[in-house]
Design a protein around this motif. Structure first.
Motif, PDB file in Angstrom:
ATOM      1  N   GLU A 144      35.652  65.794  28.595  1.00 47.46           N
ATOM      2  CA  GLU A 144      34.216  65.670  28.325  1.00 47.46           C
ATOM      3  C   GLU A 144      33.792  66.573  27.166  1.00 47.46           C
ATOM      4  O   GLU A 144      32.997  66.171  26.294  1.00 47.46           O
ATOM      5  N   LEU A 145      34.321  67.781  27.133  1.00 46.04           N
ATOM      6  CA  LEU A 145      33.983  68.711  26.051  1.00 46.04           C
ATOM      7  C   LEU A 145      34.548  68.228  24.716  1.00 46.04           C
ATOM      8  O   LEU A 145      33.889  68.374  23.667  1.00 46.04           O
ATOM      9  N   GLU A 146      35.728  67.670  24.756  1.00 43.90           N
ATOM     10  CA  GLU A 146      36.331  67.152  23.522  1.00 43.90           C
ATOM     11  C   GLU A 146      35.508  65.975  22.975  1.00 43.90           C
ATOM     12  O   GLU A 146      35.298  65.859  21.753  1.00 43.90           O
ATOM     13  N   ALA A 147      35.050  65.107  23.887  1.00 44.32           N
ATOM     14  CA  ALA A 147      34.221  63.978  23.462  1.00 44.32           C
ATOM     15  C   ALA A 147      32.901  64.465  22.890  1.00 44.32           C
ATOM     16  O   ALA A 147      32.409  63.948  21.871  1.00 44.32           O
ATOM     17  N   LYS A 148      32.304  65.461  23.532  1.00 45.94           N
ATOM     18  CA  LYS A 148      31.046  66.028  23.041  1.00 45.94           C
ATOM     19  C   LYS A 148      31.246  66.688  21.686  1.00 45.94           C
ATOM     20  O   LYS A 148      30.379  66.584  20.789  1.00 45.94           O
ATOM     21  N   MET A 149      32.388  67.349  21.491  1.00 49.89           N
ATOM     22  CA  MET A 149      32.672  68.000  20.217  1.00 49.89           C
ATOM     23  C   MET A 149      32.751  66.976  19.086  1.00 49.89           C
ATOM     24  O   MET A 149      32.266  67.223  17.969  1.00 49.89           O
ATOM     25  N   GLU A 150      33.349  65.829  19.352  1.00 56.21           N
ATOM     26  CA  GLU A 150      33.422  64.777  18.333  1.00 56.21           C
ATOM     27  C   GLU A 150      32.025  64.296  17.956  1.00 56.21           C
ATOM     28  O   GLU A 150      31.746  64.009  16.787  1.00 56.21           O
TER      29      GLU A 150
ATOM     30  N   ASP B 231      26.445  70.005  27.589  1.00 55.83           N
ATOM     31  CA  ASP B 231      25.094  70.082  27.019  1.00 55.83           C
ATOM     32  C   ASP B 231      24.909  71.342  26.177  1.00 55.83           C
ATOM     33  O   ASP B 231      24.094  71.355  25.241  1.00 55.83           O
ATOM     34  N   ASP B 232      25.636  72.406  26.501  1.00 52.04           N
ATOM     35  CA  ASP B 232      25.474  73.674  25.784  1.00 52.04           C
ATOM     36  C   ASP B 232      26.562  73.907  24.735  1.00 52.04           C
ATOM     37  O   ASP B 232      26.602  74.965  24.097  1.00 52.04           O
ATOM     38  N   LEU B 233      27.441  72.933  24.556  1.00 55.17           N
ATOM     39  CA  LEU B 233      28.553  73.101  23.621  1.00 55.17           C
ATOM     40  C   LEU B 233      28.058  73.137  22.176  1.00 55.17           C
ATOM     41  O   LEU B 233      27.131  72.427  21.796  1.00 55.17           O
TER      42      LEU B 233
END
Length: 228
Positions: free
Chosen positions: A204-210, A166-168
């Motif tokens: 999860e972070l990689e998916a959020k980054m995309e 959420d904070d990425l």
């Protein structure tokens, strides 16, 4: 009279009833059903004491059982020597010791072997200031194990330093790429030490980054192509 088997050497009372077993010593307690040299000698003496005077054992039987006693003592001495040599080889090594508490739960002790000592026929390892029987040794940690465990610890610390999904922000894109590249460079053995929780967070972070990159692309101002 035929030679008497080891298992049949049982003390009996004068009335023919079986006598109580001799008091257990450390060797029987430590090895379960294994008969130690002390118990063997006690049984032999008891058999001599309570033998039938009308049918006494002949000398051949005594010699045979004394030979068994000598063989048993020699085997125990050899086993003790092997344990001592093994203990000496463990000096300075990092090991894992498994012991059990009164409820049967396994306690794991990890540390370096400072010194070894022998008490009777038993070899003990000094780990973290306490003595443990060499029989409780679970495994020796070699350099590959220690290296893989260290990498996993560093990887976990790095993942904890990252923000939540959420904070990425887009500023973390390069960091995520570097972490992924570092993970892929590990051997299969080293990867097996990385926790599934850390891998799940990375994915999860990689998916959020995309998602963030896609949203940033949609919001990019279009070039209207006007010419002066």
């Amino acid at each position: 009279m035929a030679g008497v088997e080891l298992a049949s050497v049982v003390p009996v009372n004068k009335d023919g009833t079986v006598a109580e077993n001799p008091k257990k010593t450390e060797s029987t307690e430590s090895t379960g059903s294994t008969l130690g040299k002390d118990e063997f000698l006690q049984l032999l003496v008891a058999q001599m004491k309570y033998q039938n005077p009308l049918e006494p054992m002949d000398n051949t039987e005594y010699v045979s059982q004394l030979a068994q006693f000598s063989q048993l003592e020699e085997m125990q001495n050899i086993q003790s020597t092997v344990h001592n040599l093994k203990g000496t080889q463990l000096l300075g090594k990092q090991v894992i010791i498994h012991t059990k508490n009164s409820s049967g739960a396994v306690n794991e002790i990890v540390g370096y072997v400072d010194y070894t000592t022998t008490q009777g026929n038993k070899t003990y390892l000094s780990v973290n200031g306490s003595l443990y029987s060499i029989d409780d040794l679970y495994t020796v940690l070699d350099d590959d194990y220690i290296n893989a465990a260290s990498i996993a610890s560093s990887f976990s610390s790095l993942m904890k330093s990252l923000p939540s999904a959420d904070d990425l922000t887009l500023e973390s894109e390069e960091t995520l790429k570097n972490i992924r590249a570092a993970y892929e460079s590990l051997s299969a053995y080293q990867k097996s030490f990385i926790s599934q929780e850390d891998l799940k967070k990375l994915e999860e972070l990689e998916a959020k980054m995309e998602q963030l990159k896609a949203a940033a692309g949609d919001q990019k101002p279009e070039d209207n192509g006007d010419a002066s």
